[in-house]
Write an enzyme that holds these catalytic residues in place. Structure first.
Site, PDB file in Angstrom:
ATOM      1  N   ASP A  43     -91.106-135.100 -24.665  1.00  0.00           N
ATOM      2  CA  ASP A  43     -90.124-135.620 -25.181  1.00  0.00           C
ATOM      3  C   ASP A  43     -89.799-134.608 -26.693  1.00  0.00           C
ATOM      4  OD1 ASP A  43     -90.025-137.641 -27.479  1.00  0.00           O
ATOM      5  OD2 ASP A  43     -90.651-138.711 -26.171  1.00  0.00           O
ATOM      6  N   LEU A  96     -77.454-142.248 -15.631  1.00  0.00           N
ATOM      7  CA  LEU A  96     -78.075-143.323 -16.529  1.00  0.00           C
ATOM      8  C   LEU A  96     -78.287-144.022 -17.586  1.00  0.00           C
ATOM      9  CD1 LEU A  96     -81.096-144.861 -15.348  1.00  0.00           C
ATOM     10  CD2 LEU A  96     -82.162-143.241 -16.867  1.00  0.00           C
ATOM     11  N   TYR A  99     -69.847-148.164 -29.112  1.00  0.00           N
ATOM     12  CA  TYR A  99     -70.388-145.774 -29.146  1.00  0.00           C
ATOM     13  C   TYR A  99     -71.212-145.944 -30.051  1.00  0.00           C
ATOM     14  CZ  TYR A  99     -71.635-141.463 -27.089  1.00  0.00           C
ATOM     15  OH  TYR A  99     -72.164-140.039 -27.018  1.00  0.00           O
ATOM     16  N   ILE A 141     -68.848-140.073 -17.465  1.00  0.00           N
ATOM     17  CA  ILE A 141     -69.099-139.945 -15.689  1.00  0.00           C
ATOM     18  C   ILE A 141     -70.302-140.903 -15.849  1.00  0.00           C
ATOM     19  CG2 ILE A 141     -70.898-138.617 -14.460  1.00  0.00           C
ATOM     20  CD1 ILE A 141     -69.629-136.118 -15.772  1.00  0.00           C
ATOM     21  N   GLY A 177     -83.464-132.631 -20.176  1.00  0.00           N
ATOM     22  CA  GLY A 177     -82.688-133.976 -19.596  1.00  0.00           C
ATOM     23  C   GLY A 177     -82.665-134.720 -18.305  1.00  0.00           C
ATOM     24  N   SER A 234     -78.794-137.767 -13.409  1.00  0.00           N
ATOM     25  CA  SER A 234     -77.650-136.504 -14.836  1.00  0.00           C
ATOM     26  C   SER A 234     -77.212-135.521 -15.063  1.00  0.00           C
ATOM     27  CB  SER A 234     -78.921-136.782 -14.427  1.00  0.00           C
ATOM     28  OG  SER A 234     -80.392-137.419 -15.351  1.00  0.00           O
ATOM     29  N   LYS A 271     -72.690-136.511 -32.306  1.00  0.00           N
ATOM     30  CA  LYS A 271     -71.907-136.535 -31.329  1.00  0.00           C
ATOM     31  C   LYS A 271     -71.672-135.507 -32.811  1.00  0.00           C
ATOM     32  CE  LYS A 271     -73.886-136.948 -27.677  1.00  0.00           C
ATOM     33  NZ  LYS A 271     -75.258-136.182 -27.142  1.00  0.00           N
TER      34      LYS A 271
END
Ligand code: NAD
Ligand code: 0WE
Length: 255
Positions: free
Chosen positions: A64, A194, A155, A191, A13, A19, A162
């Protein structure tokens, strides 16, 4: 800080220096772990490799996580290169942009599928592939968010994903406990990474978060990195199947 000397870790990730995965990778490196760091594709290769290869001894691999062939290839490379594995960090999520906007009731079948494939199934697939290399036991860490539990407007399908991720942490912890492999999630406050860029109203969310959180500020990405190191190390040897909040206390508030 407990040492990770002699331990090998793989981190998924890293897109850029902001990140969360990068912060955890740096923390693991500083604690003495040998690092394999993966990035998603050619598009992210240059930026990710520049960062990763700047950590002495760290190696970069493409993977990936929505592709079984790439997962098999990656773990073949890890086995050949390091033999054993001790730590796996999963810091990956994706839902199509349309599904992170507007009403949840309009979630598309394809958006639901992609969000769950990339953000949830990937943890199961990576845990399955990593477990045979974790011969001394190990620690698997994933990233989650409060929108799994309570409604965070927009979200949407990521919240549902999640919730499934947090539940998968518990089922994986049960399965892998007998092999001394622990599985935990870190629930981070918002946070600016990206993945947060272009989310409409993100700045407002951070402002409200800082107002309501007991610590009266937003979380720093390096606080998440330090918690990743804790969960990777023997300092957390009695903790598995948990969600640990690194959110300046935001989640405890009722009003
Ligand atoms: P980021 O964009 O830096 O990281 C997301 C990563 O997922 C990227 O590196 C991207 O390449 C990777 N990814 C997406 N699809 C992939 C695929 N098919 N294969 C491999 N990699 C893939 O953003 P981030 O904020 O560091 O996100 C990391 C994790 O933290 C995510 O699980 C996110 O849900 C979670 N999280 C973020 C926040 C936040 O506010 N930024 C808060 C809580 C939890
Ligand atoms: O988990 C996340 C974001 C994950 C994410 C981000 C994107 C943006 C670009 C997943 N898929 C995509 N797809 C894209 O096309 N967070 C916890 C950060 C986040 O995202 C939000 C938030 C917060 C917080 C989206 C809406 C509302 C709040």
């Amino acid at each position: 800080m407990t040492s990770l000397e002699g331990r090998t870790a793989v981190v998924f990730g890293v897109a850029n220096k902001r990140s969360i995965a990068w912060s955890i990778a740096q923390g693991l490196h500083e604690a003495g772990a040998k690092l394999a760091v993966t990035y998603q594709n050619e598009r992210l290769e240059r930026e990710a490799k520049d960062l990763i290869l700047g950590l002495p001894g760290a190696e970069a691999f493409m993977c990936d996580v929505s592709n079984d062939t790439e997962i098999d290839r990656l773990f073949g490379q890890i086995r050949d290169r390091y033999g054993k594995l001790h730590v796996l960090v999963h810091s990956v999520a994706f839902a199509p942009g349309n599904d992170l906007n507007g009403d949840f009731v309009n979630t598309s079948r394809e958006g639901f599928r992609i969000a769950h494939d990339v953000s949830v199934f990937s943890l199961i697939a990576l845990a399955r592939a990593a477990a045979p290399l974790m011969q001394d036991g190990g620690s698997i860490i994933t990233m989650t968010y409060y929108g799994a539990e309570k409604v965070v407007p927009n979200y949407n399908v990521m919240g549902v994903a999640k919730a499934a991720l947090e539940c998968s942490v518990r089922y994986l912890a049960h399965d892998l406990g007998k092999r001394k492999i622990r599985v935990n999630a870190i629930s981070a406050g918002p946070i600016k990474t990206l993945a947060a860029r272009g989310i409409s109203g993100f700045a407002d969310m951070q402002r409200v978060h800082a107002e309501r959180a007991p610590l009266q500020r937003n979380v720093d990405v390096n606080e998440v990195g330090a918690t990743g190191v804790f969960l990777a190390s023997d300092a957390s040897s009695g903790i598995t199947g948990e969600v640990i909040y690194v959110d300046c206390g935001y989640n405890i508030m009722g009003f």
